[in-house]
Design a protein around this motif. Structure first.
Motif, PDB file in Angstrom:
ATOM      1  N   THR A 173      43.981  43.137  36.365  1.00  0.00           N
ATOM      2  CA  THR A 173      43.066  42.865  35.262  1.00  0.00           C
ATOM      3  C   THR A 173      41.699  42.455  35.772  1.00  0.00           C
ATOM      4  N   PHE A 174      41.664  41.739  36.888  1.00  0.00           N
ATOM      5  CA  PHE A 174      40.378  41.401  37.502  1.00  0.00           C
ATOM      6  C   PHE A 174      39.589  42.665  37.820  1.00  0.00           C
ATOM      7  N   VAL A 175      40.249  43.649  38.409  1.00  0.00           N
ATOM      8  CA  VAL A 175      39.579  44.909  38.734  1.00  0.00           C
ATOM      9  C   VAL A 175      39.024  45.562  37.474  1.00  0.00           C
ATOM     10  N   LEU A 176      39.835  45.610  36.416  1.00  0.00           N
ATOM     11  CA  LEU A 176      39.405  46.245  35.170  1.00  0.00           C
ATOM     12  C   LEU A 176      38.227  45.518  34.539  1.00  0.00           C
ATOM     13  N   VAL A 177      38.348  44.210  34.345  1.00  0.00           N
ATOM     14  CA  VAL A 177      37.306  43.465  33.634  1.00  0.00           C
ATOM     15  C   VAL A 177      36.037  43.378  34.485  1.00  0.00           C
ATOM     16  N   TYR A 178      36.179  43.260  35.781  1.00  0.00           N
ATOM     17  CA  TYR A 178      35.018  43.289  36.672  1.00  0.00           C
ATOM     18  C   TYR A 178      34.269  44.613  36.514  1.00  0.00           C
ATOM     19  N   THR A 179      35.018  45.705  36.423  1.00  0.00           N
ATOM     20  CA  THR A 179      34.401  47.021  36.224  1.00  0.00           C
ATOM     21  C   THR A 179      33.704  47.097  34.879  1.00  0.00           C
ATOM     22  N   VAL A 180      34.323  46.525  33.845  1.00  0.00           N
ATOM     23  CA  VAL A 180      33.703  46.523  32.516  1.00  0.00           C
ATOM     24  C   VAL A 180      32.361  45.802  32.557  1.00  0.00           C
ATOM     25  N   PHE A 181      32.331  44.633  33.166  1.00  0.00           N
ATOM     26  CA  PHE A 181      31.077  43.874  33.260  1.00  0.00           C
ATOM     27  C   PHE A 181      30.023  44.644  34.045  1.00  0.00           C
ATOM     28  N   SER A 182      30.422  45.222  35.156  1.00  0.00           N
ATOM     29  CA  SER A 182      29.460  45.930  35.998  1.00  0.00           C
ATOM     30  C   SER A 182      28.933  47.192  35.328  1.00  0.00           C
TER      31      SER A 182
ATOM     32  N   PRO B 278      46.878  38.789  32.658  1.00  0.00           N
ATOM     33  CA  PRO B 278      45.609  39.415  32.252  1.00  0.00           C
ATOM     34  C   PRO B 278      44.534  38.417  31.829  1.00  0.00           C
ATOM     35  N   PHE B 279      44.912  37.327  31.164  1.00  0.00           N
ATOM     36  CA  PHE B 279      43.904  36.365  30.736  1.00  0.00           C
ATOM     37  C   PHE B 279      43.302  35.624  31.937  1.00  0.00           C
ATOM     38  N   ILE B 280      44.137  35.297  32.928  1.00  0.00           N
ATOM     39  CA  ILE B 280      43.607  34.669  34.139  1.00  0.00           C
ATOM     40  C   ILE B 280      42.691  35.647  34.876  1.00  0.00           C
ATOM     41  N   GLY B 281      43.139  36.886  35.025  1.00  0.00           N
ATOM     42  CA  GLY B 281      42.325  37.889  35.695  1.00  0.00           C
ATOM     43  C   GLY B 281      41.000  38.122  34.995  1.00  0.00           C
ATOM     44  N   ALA B 282      41.023  38.156  33.657  1.00  0.00           N
ATOM     45  CA  ALA B 282      39.788  38.352  32.890  1.00  0.00           C
ATOM     46  C   ALA B 282      38.841  37.174  33.064  1.00  0.00           C
ATOM     47  N   ALA B 283      39.391  35.952  33.047  1.00  0.00           N
ATOM     48  CA  ALA B 283      38.555  34.760  33.217  1.00  0.00           C
ATOM     49  C   ALA B 283      37.922  34.734  34.604  1.00  0.00           C
ATOM     50  N   LEU B 284      38.684  35.100  35.629  1.00  0.00           N
ATOM     51  CA  LEU B 284      38.145  35.131  36.987  1.00  0.00           C
ATOM     52  C   LEU B 284      37.044  36.187  37.117  1.00  0.00           C
ATOM     53  N   ALA B 285      37.260  37.341  36.522  1.00  0.00           N
ATOM     54  CA  ALA B 285      36.258  38.405  36.586  1.00  0.00           C
ATOM     55  C   ALA B 285      34.985  38.007  35.862  1.00  0.00           C
ATOM     56  N   ALA B 286      35.134  37.373  34.687  1.00  0.00           N
ATOM     57  CA  ALA B 286      33.962  36.924  33.938  1.00  0.00           C
ATOM     58  C   ALA B 286      33.184  35.880  34.730  1.00  0.00           C
ATOM     59  N   GLY B 287      33.903  34.919  35.320  1.00  0.00           N
ATOM     60  CA  GLY B 287      33.238  33.896  36.108  1.00  0.00           C
ATOM     61  C   GLY B 287      32.556  34.463  37.340  1.00  0.00           C
ATOM     62  N   TYR B 288      33.226  35.374  38.025  1.00  0.00           N
ATOM     63  CA  TYR B 288      32.650  35.987  39.227  1.00  0.00           C
ATOM     64  C   TYR B 288      31.373  36.754  38.894  1.00  0.00           C
ATOM     65  N   HIS B 289      31.428  37.549  37.830  1.00  0.00           N
ATOM     66  CA  HIS B 289      30.255  38.352  37.482  1.00  0.00           C
ATOM     67  C   HIS B 289      29.099  37.489  36.995  1.00  0.00           C
ATOM     68  N   GLN B 290      29.401  36.524  36.120  1.00  0.00           N
ATOM     69  CA  GLN B 290      28.340  35.736  35.501  1.00  0.00           C
ATOM     70  C   GLN B 290      27.747  34.692  36.450  1.00  0.00           C
ATOM     71  N   TYR B 291      28.605  34.028  37.233  1.00  0.00           N
ATOM     72  CA  TYR B 291      28.147  32.883  38.009  1.00  0.00           C
ATOM     73  C   TYR B 291      27.939  33.158  39.489  1.00  0.00           C
ATOM     74  N   VAL B 292      28.456  34.286  39.975  1.00  0.00           N
ATOM     75  CA  VAL B 292      28.220  34.639  41.366  1.00  0.00           C
ATOM     76  C   VAL B 292      27.265  35.824  41.454  1.00  0.00           C
ATOM     77  N   LEU B 293      27.649  36.952  40.870  1.00  0.00           N
ATOM     78  CA  LEU B 293      26.801  38.134  40.959  1.00  0.00           C
ATOM     79  C   LEU B 293      25.506  37.979  40.168  1.00  0.00           C
ATOM     80  N   ARG B 294      25.608  37.397  38.965  1.00  0.00           N
ATOM     81  CA  ARG B 294      24.418  37.226  38.135  1.00  0.00           C
ATOM     82  C   ARG B 294      23.801  35.847  38.292  1.00  0.00           C
ATOM     83  N   ALA B 295      24.456  34.964  39.048  1.00  0.00           N
ATOM     84  CA  ALA B 295      23.928  33.638  39.391  1.00  0.00           C
ATOM     85  C   ALA B 295      23.499  32.840  38.166  1.00  0.00           C
TER      86      ALA B 295
END
Length: 278
Positions: free
Chosen positions: A169-178, A246-263
């Motif tokens: 789910t991390f892979v999927l949601v990370y891709t959605v954000f990107s 899936p909910f944990i994976g989605a939360a991790l992907a959202a946090g990674y994209h918003q707070y690491v990649l998008r700072a």
């Protein structure tokens, strides 16, 4: 000088400003036809998604002549349908078709709480109806094939199954954000990206990796619809994995994209410091 919240674009590219976050609760949405139209689109899209994909799972299981297709055929069915349905519904509902995607976008303040809740309800109802259609058309094959329900396969442990769902789910949601990042559209407008394509490929690749482990959930509505219609004890014993993972994976992907990649955290802290120095 750029205004606060804006970023200077390289020469020849568009300026970019982050859109404002969605309100946590927006009661005005309930008075808009577009809100109900979006919920209907999520319902119908998830219904079609489950009908085609579960029918494919059953067909591959039953047809010995198509045994060579196997996991590859199932993965293509899931990834291909996501590509088609996201393309069709992106302009209406955003093309979530998955409570985990909706949850991740909610955490990133892309959708309000009421919209996220009603999307998830519509997705789960659509999944139940989609699997119900498959059972009504192919009842004997449906039962003997296990109904396409997600379970942790032997000899894998439930911990392994949970980890597979989190990572998938991390892979999927990370891709959605990107793929849907408005900054990409502004900065990389010279490189056109059809967002449904990488999202569909992400689903395809995750299925190749995790079908042998859990049958691949990464979509709580898909797992819920199959479990409700199939109704066997084993599918319910493992069912929590296909919501929690899936909910944990989605939360991790959202946090990674918003707070690491998008700072986002760094920008917020920098804005706070600049205000404190005035």
């Amino acid at each position: 000088m750029a205004k606060e919240g804006e970023e200077m674009a390289p020469r020849g590219m568009k300026d970019y400003t982050d859109p404002p976050p969605a309100p946590f609760i927006d009661s005005q949405e309930f008075s808009l036809w577009s809100f109900y139209r979006a919920c209907i689109a999520e319902f119908v899209a998830t219904l079609l998604f489950l009908y085609i994909t579960i029918a494919t799972v059953i067909g591959v299981t039953q047809s010995k002549s198509c045994g060579g297709v196997g996991i590859l055929g199932i993965a293509w069915a899931f990834g291909g349908m996501i590509f088609i349905l996201v393309y069709c519904t992106a302009g209406i509902s955003g093309g979530h078709i998955n409570p985990a995607v909706t949850f991740g976008l909610f955490l990133a303040r892309k959708v309000s709480l009421p919209r996220a809740f009603f999307y998830m309800v519509a997705q789960c109802l659509g999944a139940i109806c989609g699997v119900g259609l498959v059972k009504s058309f192919q009842k004997s094959f449906y039962v003997s094939s296990g109904g396409g329900a997600n379970v942790v396969a032997a000899p894998y442990s439930k911990g392994t199954g949970l980890a597979a769902e989190i990572i998938g789910t991390f892979v999927l949601v990370y891709t959605v954000f990107s793929a849907t990042d408005p900054k990409r559209n502004a900065r990389d407008s010279h490189v056109p990206v059809l967002a449904p394509l990488p999202i569909g490929f992400a689903v395809f690749m995750v299925h190749l990796a995790t079908i042998p482990i859990t049958g691949t959930g990464i979509n709580p509505a898909r797992s819920f619809g199959a479990a409700v219609i199939y109704g066997h004890k084993k599918s319910w014993d493992d069912h929590w994995i296909f919501w929690v993972g899936p909910f944990i994976g989605a939360a991790l992907a959202a946090g990674y994209h918003q707070y690491v990649l998008r700072a986002a955290a760094y920008k917020a802290f920098g804005s706070f410091r600049s205000q404190g120095s005035i």
